[in-house]
Design a protein around this motif. Structure first.
Motif, PDB file in Angstrom:
ATOM      1  N   ILE A 129     107.693 100.157  52.159  1.00 57.18           N
ATOM      2  CA  ILE A 129     107.002  99.009  51.577  1.00 57.18           C
ATOM      3  C   ILE A 129     107.723  98.487  50.344  1.00 57.18           C
ATOM      4  O   ILE A 129     107.443  97.381  49.875  1.00 57.18           O
ATOM      5  N   THR A 130     108.652  99.267  49.831  1.00 63.43           N
ATOM      6  CA  THR A 130     109.381  98.884  48.621  1.00 63.43           C
ATOM      7  C   THR A 130     110.797  98.409  48.930  1.00 63.43           C
ATOM      8  O   THR A 130     111.625  98.315  48.021  1.00 63.43           O
ATOM      9  N   ARG A 131     111.078  98.086  50.184  1.00 66.48           N
ATOM     10  CA  ARG A 131     112.446  97.732  50.552  1.00 66.48           C
ATOM     11  C   ARG A 131     112.913  96.457  49.847  1.00 66.48           C
ATOM     12  O   ARG A 131     114.113  96.294  49.603  1.00 66.48           O
ATOM     13  N   SER A 132     111.992  95.564  49.503  1.00 67.28           N
ATOM     14  CA  SER A 132     112.380  94.311  48.846  1.00 67.28           C
ATOM     15  C   SER A 132     112.847  94.518  47.417  1.00 67.28           C
ATOM     16  O   SER A 132     113.419  93.611  46.812  1.00 67.28           O
ATOM     17  N   THR A 133     112.607  95.701  46.854  1.00 70.49           N
ATOM     18  CA  THR A 133     112.997  95.963  45.464  1.00 70.49           C
ATOM     19  C   THR A 133     114.363  96.641  45.364  1.00 70.49           C
ATOM     20  O   THR A 133     114.807  96.951  44.262  1.00 70.49           O
ATOM     21  N   LEU A 134     115.033  96.848  46.479  1.00 67.59           N
ATOM     22  CA  LEU A 134     116.330  97.524  46.441  1.00 67.59           C
ATOM     23  C   LEU A 134     117.368  96.706  45.682  1.00 67.59           C
ATOM     24  O   LEU A 134     118.195  97.260  44.946  1.00 67.59           O
ATOM     25  N   GLY A 135     117.320  95.388  45.842  1.00 69.14           N
ATOM     26  CA  GLY A 135     118.240  94.525  45.113  1.00 69.14           C
ATOM     27  C   GLY A 135     118.033  94.609  43.609  1.00 69.14           C
ATOM     28  O   GLY A 135     118.996  94.617  42.830  1.00 69.14           O
ATOM     29  N   ILE A 136     116.763  94.684  43.182  1.00 68.91           N
ATOM     30  CA  ILE A 136     116.469  94.812  41.755  1.00 68.91           C
ATOM     31  C   ILE A 136     116.961  96.152  41.225  1.00 68.91           C
ATOM     32  O   ILE A 136     117.514  96.231  40.127  1.00 68.91           O
ATOM     33  N   ALA A 137     116.779  97.206  42.024  1.00 71.72           N
ATOM     34  CA  ALA A 137     117.252  98.526  41.596  1.00 71.72           C
ATOM     35  C   ALA A 137     118.764  98.524  41.406  1.00 71.72           C
ATOM     36  O   ALA A 137     119.282  99.046  40.411  1.00 71.72           O
ATOM     37  N   LEU A 138     119.488  97.928  42.352  1.00 77.13           N
ATOM     38  CA  LEU A 138     120.944  97.862  42.241  1.00 77.13           C
ATOM     39  C   LEU A 138     121.353  96.991  41.055  1.00 77.13           C
ATOM     40  O   LEU A 138     122.319  97.315  40.338  1.00 77.13           O
ATOM     41  N   ALA A 139     120.624  95.897  40.828  1.00 80.43           N
ATOM     42  CA  ALA A 139     120.928  95.037  39.682  1.00 80.43           C
ATOM     43  C   ALA A 139     120.732  95.793  38.367  1.00 80.43           C
ATOM     44  O   ALA A 139     121.531  95.640  37.432  1.00 80.43           O
ATOM     45  N   CYS A 140     119.688  96.608  38.273  1.00 76.70           N
ATOM     46  CA  CYS A 140     119.457  97.402  37.067  1.00 76.70           C
ATOM     47  C   CYS A 140     120.599  98.381  36.818  1.00 76.70           C
ATOM     48  O   CYS A 140     121.020  98.589  35.671  1.00 76.70           O
ATOM     49  N   VAL A 141     121.114  98.979  37.891  1.00 72.85           N
ATOM     50  CA  VAL A 141     122.242  99.909  37.760  1.00 72.85           C
ATOM     51  C   VAL A 141     123.470  99.172  37.224  1.00 72.85           C
ATOM     52  O   VAL A 141     124.141  99.632  36.284  1.00 72.85           O
ATOM     53  N   LEU A 142     123.772  98.012  37.796  1.00 69.00           N
ATOM     54  CA  LEU A 142     124.955  97.260  37.377  1.00 69.00           C
ATOM     55  C   LEU A 142     124.811  96.721  35.956  1.00 69.00           C
ATOM     56  O   LEU A 142     125.783  96.709  35.184  1.00 69.00           O
ATOM     57  N   LEU A 143     123.612  96.284  35.582  1.00 65.75           N
ATOM     58  CA  LEU A 143     123.399  95.789  34.218  1.00 65.75           C
ATOM     59  C   LEU A 143     123.542  96.919  33.201  1.00 65.75           C
ATOM     60  O   LEU A 143     124.090  96.715  32.107  1.00 65.75           O
ATOM     61  N   SER A 144     123.058  98.102  33.556  1.00 68.88           N
ATOM     62  CA  SER A 144     123.223  99.247  32.659  1.00 68.88           C
ATOM     63  C   SER A 144     124.695  99.622  32.521  1.00 68.88           C
ATOM     64  O   SER A 144     125.160  99.969  31.426  1.00 68.88           O
ATOM     65  N   PHE A 145     125.428  99.535  33.618  1.00 68.01           N
ATOM     66  CA  PHE A 145     126.859  99.819  33.569  1.00 68.01           C
ATOM     67  C   PHE A 145     127.579  98.803  32.693  1.00 68.01           C
ATOM     68  O   PHE A 145     128.478  99.155  31.910  1.00 68.01           O
TER      69      PHE A 145
END
Length: 221
Positions: free
Chosen positions: A126-142
């Protein structure tokens, strides 16, 4: 097809995580950066708790409690103690100015969403639509780790990246195995203690936390 209430709440918290990631990227004050990290941990804990309740995954309740204790209480408290001892309040030295950094962050977010779209379509959570946000958070932190020159904000960026990875695991597979989560939590805590000692050594040697001084150690070898 309308999302269930749990999915809508998780999407809302995911949007909050992304906003906090951008706020951390633009923040210069170290004390506020720690508070934003704590809020990010709180949003992550709430999201994990909602997923645990809606999917009947018992181990996610423990994950939410561990996230709350470690990322909202313990690590921010350790960081507060650390900056009090080091007398650090501001981080004004960045490799890029704030507008340029934010534009780069927007570009990374667009790249993350385009990369995650085909992957999320294959997921059944049910949370598959948030995968892009999770990846974006990783890249922004990097990105935050790259553009900051002081040690403390770089460590906060690393911890925020771990938040993004945990959120990605929750989005894609309803969390990691319990042994893996405990191992990561222990690694993060031990890493914080080691980095605290590392900060004091840099401050004692160079009277500054700017990592460019580490080049002197390399030149002296």
């Amino acid at each position: 097809m309308a999302l269930p209430l749990a999915g809508q709440l998780v999407n809302l918290l995911a949007a909050l995580l992304l906003l906090l990631a951008f706020a951390m990227l633009a923040q210069r004050r170290v004390l506020t950066l720690i508070r934003l990290y704590a809020w990010q941990g709180a949003a992550l804990a709430c999201s994990t708790l909602i997923v645990a309740y809606s999917t009947a995954q018992p181990h996610l309740y423990f994950s939410a409690a561990l996230t709350l204790a470690l990322k909202v209480v313990l690590i921010p408290w350790l960081l507060h103690r650390l900056i009090d001892r080091l007398s650090v309040r501001w981080d004004i030295e960045t490799l890029l100015n704030i507008p340029t950094t934010m534009l780069a962050g927007i570009g990374l977010a667009i790249f993350a969403f385009s990369l995650a779209t085909p992957i999320s379509q294959m997921a059944s959570t049910i949370t598959r639509s948030t995968l892009g946000i999770a990846l974006a958070c990783v890249l922004l932190s990097f990105l935050m780790m790259i553009v900051r020159r002081k040690a403390v904000p770089q460590v906060i960026g690393f911890l925020s990246m771990e938040n993004g990875l945990f959120f990605a695991a929750t989005s894609a597979t309803y969390g990691m195995p319990m042994v893996v989560e405990l191992g990561i939590a222990l690694d993060v805590l031990v890493g914080m203690l080691i980095l605290g000692v590392f900060f004091f050594q840099i401050r004692e040697q160079f009277d500054s936390l700017d990592l460019k001084h580490l080049e002197k150690l390399k030149e002296s070898e």
